[in-house]
Scaffold this motif. Sequence first.
Motif, PDB file in Angstrom:
ATOM      1  N   LEU B 182       0.871  -1.174   0.000  1.00 29.01           N
ATOM      2  CA  LEU B 182       0.000   0.000   0.000  1.00 29.01           C
ATOM      3  C   LEU B 182       0.913   1.230   0.000  1.00 29.01           C
ATOM      4  O   LEU B 182       1.886   1.282   0.764  1.00 29.01           O
ATOM      5  CB  LEU B 182      -0.872  -0.081   1.258  1.00 29.01           C
ATOM      6  N   LEU B 183       0.620   2.189  -0.884  1.00 28.31           N
ATOM      7  CA  LEU B 183       1.512   3.342  -1.024  1.00 28.31           C
ATOM      8  C   LEU B 183       0.954   4.625  -0.435  1.00 28.31           C
ATOM      9  O   LEU B 183       1.694   5.441   0.108  1.00 28.31           O
ATOM     10  CB  LEU B 183       1.806   3.605  -2.513  1.00 28.31           C
ATOM     11  N   SER B 184      -0.349   4.810  -0.570  1.00 26.49           N
ATOM     12  CA  SER B 184      -0.878   6.139  -0.267  1.00 26.49           C
ATOM     13  C   SER B 184      -2.377   6.071   0.008  1.00 26.49           C
ATOM     14  O   SER B 184      -3.084   5.206  -0.513  1.00 26.49           O
ATOM     15  CB  SER B 184      -0.621   7.038  -1.477  1.00 26.49           C
ATOM     16  N   ILE B 185      -2.836   6.980   0.868  1.00 28.80           N
ATOM     17  CA  ILE B 185      -4.254   7.050   1.229  1.00 28.80           C
ATOM     18  C   ILE B 185      -4.725   8.488   1.066  1.00 28.80           C
ATOM     19  O   ILE B 185      -4.071   9.416   1.541  1.00 28.80           O
ATOM     20  CB  ILE B 185      -4.448   6.672   2.710  1.00 28.80           C
ATOM     21  N   ARG B 186      -5.864   8.650   0.432  1.00 31.26           N
ATOM     22  CA  ARG B 186      -6.462   9.975   0.299  1.00 31.26           C
ATOM     23  C   ARG B 186      -7.826   9.972   0.966  1.00 31.26           C
ATOM     24  O   ARG B 186      -8.617   9.060   0.750  1.00 31.26           O
ATOM     25  CB  ARG B 186      -6.634  10.312  -1.186  1.00 31.26           C
ATOM     26  N   GLN B 187      -8.099  10.966   1.775  1.00 29.64           N
ATOM     27  CA  GLN B 187      -9.445  11.117   2.326  1.00 29.64           C
ATOM     28  C   GLN B 187     -10.066  12.377   1.748  1.00 29.64           C
ATOM     29  O   GLN B 187      -9.446  13.430   1.684  1.00 29.64           O
ATOM     30  CB  GLN B 187      -9.401  11.225   3.855  1.00 29.64           C
ATOM     31  N   GLN B 188     -11.327  12.243   1.320  1.00 31.57           N
ATOM     32  CA  GLN B 188     -12.024  13.367   0.700  1.00 31.57           C
ATOM     33  C   GLN B 188     -13.461  13.344   1.199  1.00 31.57           C
ATOM     34  O   GLN B 188     -14.055  12.278   1.328  1.00 31.57           O
ATOM     35  CB  GLN B 188     -11.985  13.166  -0.818  1.00 31.57           C
ATOM     36  N   HIS B 189     -13.990  14.532   1.479  1.00 30.56           N
ATOM     37  CA  HIS B 189     -15.367  14.612   1.975  1.00 30.56           C
ATOM     38  C   HIS B 189     -16.277  15.233   0.926  1.00 30.56           C
ATOM     39  O   HIS B 189     -15.833  15.960   0.056  1.00 30.56           O
ATOM     40  CB  HIS B 189     -15.413  15.445   3.248  1.00 30.56           C
ATOM     41  N   ALA B 190     -17.571  14.931   1.061  1.00 27.35           N
ATOM     42  CA  ALA B 190     -18.601  15.577   0.249  1.00 27.35           C
ATOM     43  C   ALA B 190     -18.360  15.402  -1.241  1.00 27.35           C
ATOM     44  O   ALA B 190     -18.735  16.254  -2.038  1.00 27.35           O
ATOM     45  CB  ALA B 190     -18.701  17.071   0.597  1.00 27.35           C
ATOM     46  N   ASN B 191     -17.701  14.308  -1.629  1.00 28.75           N
ATOM     47  CA  ASN B 191     -17.507  14.006  -3.041  1.00 28.75           C
ATOM     48  C   ASN B 191     -18.873  13.803  -3.694  1.00 28.75           C
ATOM     49  O   ASN B 191     -19.666  12.998  -3.220  1.00 28.75           O
ATOM     50  CB  ASN B 191     -16.672  12.723  -3.147  1.00 28.75           C
ATOM     51  N   PRO B 192     -19.157  14.547  -4.765  1.00 28.89           N
ATOM     52  CA  PRO B 192     -20.500  14.415  -5.357  1.00 28.89           C
ATOM     53  C   PRO B 192     -20.811  13.007  -5.853  1.00 28.89           C
ATOM     54  O   PRO B 192     -21.966  12.625  -5.939  1.00 28.89           O
ATOM     55  CB  PRO B 192     -20.479  15.426  -6.516  1.00 28.89           C
ATOM     56  N   GLY B 193     -19.795  12.199  -6.137  1.00 25.88           N
ATOM     57  CA  GLY B 193     -20.036  10.826  -6.578  1.00 25.88           C
ATOM     58  C   GLY B 193     -20.338   9.861  -5.445  1.00 25.88           C
ATOM     59  O   GLY B 193     -20.622   8.699  -5.684  1.00 25.88           O
ATOM     60  N   ALA B 194     -20.277  10.338  -4.191  1.00 26.52           N
ATOM     61  CA  ALA B 194     -20.406   9.417  -3.057  1.00 26.52           C
ATOM     62  C   ALA B 194     -21.712   9.631  -2.282  1.00 26.52           C
ATOM     63  O   ALA B 194     -21.798   9.284  -1.120  1.00 26.52           O
ATOM     64  CB  ALA B 194     -19.205   9.559  -2.130  1.00 26.52           C
ATOM     65  N   PHE B 195     -22.713  10.222  -2.927  1.00 23.98           N
ATOM     66  CA  PHE B 195     -24.014  10.434  -2.281  1.00 23.98           C
ATOM     67  C   PHE B 195     -23.868  11.212  -0.975  1.00 23.98           C
ATOM     68  O   PHE B 195     -24.560  10.943   0.004  1.00 23.98           O
ATOM     69  CB  PHE B 195     -24.728   9.098  -2.021  1.00 23.98           C
ATOM     70  N   GLY B 196     -22.939  12.163  -0.956  1.00 23.37           N
ATOM     71  CA  GLY B 196     -22.753  12.984   0.236  1.00 23.37           C
ATOM     72  C   GLY B 196     -21.882  12.339   1.301  1.00 23.37           C
ATOM     73  O   GLY B 196     -21.584  12.956   2.309  1.00 23.37           O
ATOM     74  N   LYS B 197     -21.464  11.087   1.071  1.00 22.38           N
ATOM     75  CA  LYS B 197     -20.602  10.425   2.044  1.00 22.38           C
ATOM     76  C   LYS B 197     -19.148  10.794   1.751  1.00 22.38           C
ATOM     77  O   LYS B 197     -18.852  11.477   0.779  1.00 22.38           O
ATOM     78  CB  LYS B 197     -20.804   8.907   1.962  1.00 22.38           C
ATOM     79  N   SER B 198     -18.234  10.304   2.599  1.00 27.34           N
ATOM     80  CA  SER B 198     -16.817  10.558   2.394  1.00 27.34           C
ATOM     81  C   SER B 198     -16.201   9.437   1.565  1.00 27.34           C
ATOM     82  O   SER B 198     -16.790   8.381   1.378  1.00 27.34           O
ATOM     83  CB  SER B 198     -16.094  10.659   3.735  1.00 27.34           C
ATOM     84  N   ASP B 199     -15.005   9.722   1.085  1.00 28.95           N
ATOM     85  CA  ASP B 199     -14.356   8.848   0.122  1.00 28.95           C
ATOM     86  C   ASP B 199     -12.921   8.604   0.570  1.00 28.95           C
ATOM     87  O   ASP B 199     -12.193   9.544   0.874  1.00 28.95           O
ATOM     88  CB  ASP B 199     -14.394   9.588  -1.222  1.00 28.95           C
ATOM     89  N   MET B 200     -12.549   7.330   0.664  1.00 20.11           N
ATOM     90  CA  MET B 200     -11.174   6.971   0.988  1.00 20.11           C
ATOM     91  C   MET B 200     -10.606   6.330  -0.271  1.00 20.11           C
ATOM     92  O   MET B 200     -11.166   5.335  -0.757  1.00 20.11           O
ATOM     93  CB  MET B 200     -11.202   5.961   2.140  1.00 20.11           C
ATOM     94  N   TYR B 201      -9.528   6.899  -0.795  1.00 18.46           N
ATOM     95  CA  TYR B 201      -8.943   6.343  -2.009  1.00 18.46           C
ATOM     96  C   TYR B 201      -7.529   5.885  -1.698  1.00 18.46           C
ATOM     97  O   TYR B 201      -6.710   6.642  -1.189  1.00 18.46           O
ATOM     98  CB  TYR B 201      -8.942   7.370  -3.141  1.00 18.46           C
ATOM     99  N   ILE B 202      -7.270   4.619  -1.968  1.00 15.61           N
ATOM    100  CA  ILE B 202      -6.020   3.988  -1.579  1.00 15.61           C
ATOM    101  C   ILE B 202      -5.279   3.550  -2.834  1.00 15.61           C
ATOM    102  O   ILE B 202      -5.891   2.971  -3.737  1.00 15.61           O
ATOM    103  CB  ILE B 202      -6.327   2.779  -0.674  1.00 15.61           C
ATOM    104  N   ILE B 203      -3.991   3.856  -2.904  1.00 16.73           N
ATOM    105  CA  ILE B 203      -3.222   3.410  -4.065  1.00 16.73           C
ATOM    106  C   ILE B 203      -2.233   2.326  -3.633  1.00 16.73           C
ATOM    107  O   ILE B 203      -1.504   2.481  -2.661  1.00 16.73           O
ATOM    108  CB  ILE B 203      -2.511   4.585  -4.760  1.00 16.73           C
TER     109      ILE B 203
END
Lengths: 292, 292
Positions: B182-203
Amino acid sequence: AGSWGTSGGQGYTQDPPVGTCDLRGELDRFGGVSLNLARLGALDRLDAAAFQKGLQAAIQQWRSEGRIAVWLHIPILQSRFIAPAASLGFCFHHAKSDSSTLTLWLGEGPSRLPGYATHQVGVGGAVFDESTRKILVVQDRNQLKNMWTFPGGMSEPGEDIGDTAVREVFEETGIKSEFKSLLSIRQQHANPGAFGKSDMYIICRLQPCSFTINICQHECSRCEWMDLNDLVKAKNTTPVTSRVARLLLYGYREGFDKIDLTMEEFQAVHTGLFYKLFHKELPANYKTIPGM
Amino acid sequence: AGSWGTSGGQGYTQDPPVGTCDLRGELDRFGGVSLNLARLGALDRLDAAAFQKGLQAAIQQWRSEGRIAVWLHIPILQSRFIAPAASLGFCFHHAKSDSSTLTLWLGEGPSRLPGYATHQVGVGGAVFDESTRKILVVQDRNQLKNMWTFPGGMSEPGEDIGDTAVREVFEETGIKSEFKSLLSIRQQHANPGAFGKSDMYIICRLQPCSFTINICQHECSRCEWMDLNDLVKAKNTTPVTSRVARLLLYGYREGFDKIDLTMEEFQAVHTGLFYKLFHKELPANYKTIPGM
């Protein structure tokens, strides 16, 4: 990927056949149609049977237009329309406090609609004082009797990982602290505490700003500053706590840059939203020099 | 923390007052009561008004017994009982495919009930071939026009991070690969693609096992093996892709142990479930020697 159920404003579907209730959906750019009952007029006078008949006609119309999915948004007080929709094949996609969203897949093959949130995120704070080699540990009153762990808890909606760590440490122990780095990530499925969803548990390294413990009686039975060597040796601790204690000892002896994932803020290209990225610190020359 | 809504089997509440419909809840060890309508008899003959009256009486009873919360589970085809519950103060906690769960807080102060899943988890696969210094990149047909990114997508329910990366890479590009780190983790809130939920993106860093690209026309407009130096220099890429490319270059030159979070499997103390833990590789002597 994609952004289903978010776009809107791409026009409306055609008028439904005469004699049914007026269910005009809003088109999206993925070939779906979205129907928000909160936007329909005279909803209070509409009964469930008339709605079902109208919805059935509308589905037929949408199908003939080649739409591949229907999103149905229903305010909680209008939930009498849910069962009629379910009997036409709709399922719940998700529900939040005062409304629910149902979907019906009209396309070929299995549904390609995106799912809803799949994970709860918990954060533990490893508050380590380099000057005294002490680490803050608690015993959870409810869950892990007599096991030393790091204070922590669930992220609130929209809360950043580091902020959760600092908040939970303060709520449970009264200790003020500052986010330094992300140390570890655990993924677990089917956790009984997560309503069947998955669980992501993240441990952060925090630096203490205060030292007087003021324990939360609701959550903790014990809390103390423990010598890191003692936590490494402790038998009554969880595997994750023990492993992170060893990681901290490694960092303490050989430099925290060996174990830290540091955080940086970026701005998303398309949405303009800010987000936080965590990874091993990158030497400055790799960050800045273009075309290496 | 805690495990609300999961325990059960701690007995039942007292009989409700005579003359109302029989709504006996199941007690939990947190002071709450859980009512599952699927387990009630003769549900089909019960109308919404009688249910509301019975529920109101039951709430009064539970309140007098000192219960602090009510969980109400409703099968989708019985959703006519949702609005009556909502008019007594219940809100949706969550819904899955064929049922919804509502809650009412009876305790003092604001609700201390745990929330539902707050994050969707996406995983990108950085498939890097050390022997040729080539990295696999795609251009997304739907979202990021003409921007080079790593193939990836959303985790399916219950799927491990590394498995998502390998599956999504294969689906989008036809390349078979193996999880390395696992190299990297991104946390993002209020992503319009996530139905108002938060988004964790892992590379994740993946090692290729095959090299012939077979592009998925639904998702990608382009896919190629690019020299890592060219991706570092590329202008038409996202900030995260560019950053991870630089991280990979650092690892390629100075050792992947500088950037990798490696994975180990552990077993949870209380549930016996297995889980995966990711962190910077710990030297063997730190892992094994007790009482250092």
